[in-house]
Design a protein around this motif. Sequence first.
Motif, mmCIF file in Angstrom:
data_model
loop_
_atom_site.group_PDB
_atom_site.id
_atom_site.type_symbol
_atom_site.label_atom_id
_atom_site.label_comp_id
_atom_site.label_asym_id
_atom_site.label_seq_id
_atom_site.Cartn_x
_atom_site.Cartn_y
_atom_site.Cartn_z
ATOM 1 N N ASP A 77 3.895 -2.220 -1.562
ATOM 2 C CA ASP A 77 4.846 -2.553 -0.489
ATOM 3 C C ASP A 77 4.693 -1.512 0.613
ATOM 4 O OD1 ASP A 77 5.817 -4.470 -2.250
ATOM 5 O OD2 ASP A 77 7.357 -3.131 -3.036
ATOM 6 N N ASN A 78 4.555 -1.973 1.833
ATOM 7 C CA ASN A 78 4.372 -1.019 2.933
ATOM 8 C C ASN A 78 5.719 -0.691 3.586
ATOM 9 O OD1 ASN A 78 3.031 0.683 4.656
ATOM 10 N ND2 ASN A 78 1.588 -0.871 5.384
ATOM 11 N N LYS A 79 5.696 0.320 4.449
ATOM 12 C CA LYS A 79 6.932 0.769 5.099
ATOM 13 C C LYS A 79 7.654 -0.389 5.779
ATOM 14 C CE LYS A 79 6.787 4.735 7.543
ATOM 15 N NZ LYS A 79 6.539 5.596 8.724
ATOM 16 N N TRP A 80 6.885 -1.229 6.480
ATOM 17 C CA TRP A 80 7.499 -2.340 7.225
ATOM 18 C C TRP A 80 8.182 -3.353 6.314
ATOM 19 C CZ3 TRP A 80 5.972 -7.298 6.163
ATOM 20 C CH2 TRP A 80 4.726 -7.483 5.583
ATOM 21 N N THR B 262 -3.800 -2.264 -11.710
ATOM 22 C CA THR B 262 -3.816 -3.384 -10.761
ATOM 23 C C THR B 262 -2.954 -3.030 -9.550
ATOM 24 O OG1 THR B 262 -4.024 -4.906 -12.619
ATOM 25 C CG2 THR B 262 -3.404 -5.865 -10.496
ATOM 26 N N TYR B 263 -3.549 -3.139 -8.355
ATOM 27 C CA TYR B 263 -2.809 -2.934 -7.112
ATOM 28 C C TYR B 263 -2.475 -4.304 -6.535
ATOM 29 C CZ TYR B 263 -3.786 2.105 -6.330
ATOM 30 O OH TYR B 263 -3.839 3.483 -6.400
ATOM 31 N N PHE B 264 -1.199 -4.560 -6.291
ATOM 32 C CA PHE B 264 -0.814 -5.824 -5.638
ATOM 33 C C PHE B 264 -0.694 -5.583 -4.132
ATOM 34 C CE2 PHE B 264 0.143 -6.746 -9.986
ATOM 35 C CZ PHE B 264 -0.284 -8.058 -10.085
ATOM 36 N N ILE B 265 -1.570 -6.276 -3.389
ATOM 37 C CA ILE B 265 -1.695 -6.038 -1.946
ATOM 38 C C ILE B 265 -1.031 -7.152 -1.149
ATOM 39 C CG2 ILE B 265 -3.411 -5.890 -0.080
ATOM 40 C CD1 ILE B 265 -5.189 -4.380 -1.969
ATOM 41 N N VAL B 266 -0.360 -6.767 -0.079
ATOM 42 C CA VAL B 266 0.286 -7.730 0.822
ATOM 43 C C VAL B 266 -0.739 -8.175 1.871
ATOM 44 C CG1 VAL B 266 2.165 -8.041 2.488
ATOM 45 C CG2 VAL B 266 2.538 -6.661 0.417
ATOM 46 N N GLY B 267 -0.905 -9.507 2.010
ATOM 47 C CA GLY B 267 -1.911 -10.057 2.911
ATOM 48 C C GLY B 267 -1.783 -9.544 4.343
ATOM 49 N N GLN B 268 -0.550 -9.439 4.837
ATOM 50 C CA GLN B 268 -0.339 -8.981 6.218
ATOM 51 C C GLN B 268 -0.950 -7.594 6.440
ATOM 52 O OE1 GLN B 268 1.496 -10.334 9.315
ATOM 53 N NE2 GLN B 268 -0.036 -8.767 9.719
ATOM 54 N N GLU C 94 8.528 -5.163 13.000
ATOM 55 C CA GLU C 94 7.653 -6.172 13.608
ATOM 56 C C GLU C 94 6.291 -5.617 14.033
ATOM 57 O OE1 GLU C 94 10.727 -5.386 14.540
ATOM 58 O OE2 GLU C 94 12.010 -7.162 14.589
ATOM 59 N N THR C 95 6.190 -4.299 14.184
ATOM 60 C CA THR C 95 4.878 -3.715 14.549
ATOM 61 C C THR C 95 4.127 -3.267 13.286
ATOM 62 O OG1 THR C 95 5.926 -1.557 14.850
ATOM 63 C CG2 THR C 95 5.668 -2.919 16.829
ATOM 64 N N PHE C 96 4.681 -3.585 12.129
ATOM 65 C CA PHE C 96 4.069 -3.281 10.829
ATOM 66 C C PHE C 96 3.712 -1.804 10.637
ATOM 67 C CE2 PHE C 96 3.014 -7.729 11.938
ATOM 68 C CZ PHE C 96 3.825 -8.342 11.001
ATOM 69 N N PRO C 97 4.713 -0.911 10.802
ATOM 70 C CA PRO C 97 4.437 0.509 10.533
ATOM 71 C C PRO C 97 3.947 0.702 9.098
ATOM 72 C CG PRO C 97 6.809 0.122 10.777
ATOM 73 C CD PRO C 97 6.119 -1.135 11.183
ATOM 74 N N THR C 98 2.985 1.632 8.946
ATOM 75 C CA THR C 98 2.292 1.756 7.655
ATOM 76 C C THR C 98 2.288 3.199 7.153
ATOM 77 O OG1 THR C 98 0.170 1.338 6.557
ATOM 78 C CG2 THR C 98 0.055 2.049 8.849
ATOM 79 N N TYR C 99 2.227 3.353 5.855
ATOM 80 C CA TYR C 99 1.972 4.672 5.262
ATOM 81 C C TYR C 99 0.815 4.590 4.278
ATOM 82 C CZ TYR C 99 5.341 2.688 1.862
ATOM 83 O OH TYR C 99 6.001 1.870 0.987
ATOM 84 N N LEU C 100 0.042 3.492 4.352
ATOM 85 C CA LEU C 100 -1.033 3.285 3.379
ATOM 86 C C LEU C 100 -2.066 4.402 3.409
ATOM 87 C CD1 LEU C 100 -1.614 -0.593 3.473
ATOM 88 C CD2 LEU C 100 -0.046 0.740 2.058
ATOM 89 N N GLU C 101 -2.299 4.975 4.624
ATOM 90 C CA GLU C 101 -3.314 6.043 4.719
ATOM 91 C C GLU C 101 -2.863 7.279 3.927
ATOM 92 O OE1 GLU C 101 -1.290 5.104 7.073
ATOM 93 O OE2 GLU C 101 -0.362 6.919 7.854
#
Length: 326
Positions: A15-18, A55-61, A30-37
């Motif tokens: 799950d990402n920050k957004w 297993t990593y469950f990834i969000v398509g967006q 709405e700008t899809f802020p991320t912390y994946l890096e």
Amino acid sequence: MNSAKPIASLSLDLDNKWSYMKTHGDSGWETFPTYLETVVPRSLAFFKEQDLAITYFIVGQDAALEKNREALAQIPAAGHEIGNHSFNHEPWLHLYSKEQLTEEFDKAEAAIESATGRQPIGFRGPGFSLSATVEEVLAERGYKYDCSKFPTYIGPLARAYYFLRSPKMSQEEREKRKKLFGTFGDGFVTLKAHELNVNGRKLMEIPVTTFPGVKTPIHFSYLLYLACFSETSAWLYFNAALRFCKLAGVEPSMLLHPLDFLDGGDARELEFFPAMNMDHKKKIELLNEFVGRLTRDFETVKLGEHAEIAGKRSRPLTSTDPAAVQ
Ligand SMILES: [Zn+2]
């Protein structure tokens, strides 16, 4: 000897920050802020240290955005399995029509494959949302397993607390989230991996493991939350849960979240979440011990392997089977 151990599986919902901000009804998502890096390399280093593939469950967006591609590509390169965690990460996925679901899965699969080079064989619904139509779509698209069930009686309580902490949420937004964290009836779902027959197609269901009997959560975010109050209690609770799993013949399927690797300094917008005041180094230290405890007693595998092993044991229904002839 490893082969003598019962199996367990481990997964991380990326799950990402957004997506947290969106579910919480906060503006700015709405700008899809991320912390994946930050969270991807941190979690990969952790699993490397543990010598574990999960297993990593990834969000398509996330997979569809250029800014996340470098981080996401590292996951399959490190030997982990890639699962589908929907495209839009809307916990009201169970309200989608079949047409909407088809579009959702088309987009998610295309984006995830493009970013990771993998076609997912497993699915977890956002916020554990699932419906008969979602199961139908999964089976038709050739998925091997679903793991969206979260058998607990405390879903309505967790939701009430969540609404209390989200005073800005409109009535309409609340309506969409009225099954967030599930209903009381979800507590009656079995904890064991089981085979579903979806219109003649086989789909394995691997529920997220909760404490056998009382069905309270035992995922790592919950253990870290307990450890904020008392590490001793968190340990007593976790040890007892694993012991009960063994007694009940439950092969634990354990769950991690990005926030287990982050602290308030890494994501200011999510500071109010449980355990976000604990330093991420401390969290990782505790995770190291909790996950170490799991792998000591259980052969810990990816969800795809868990589904395959459990699937070989389950008996497919035939037309003469008493269970099939109601
Ligand atoms: Zn999620």
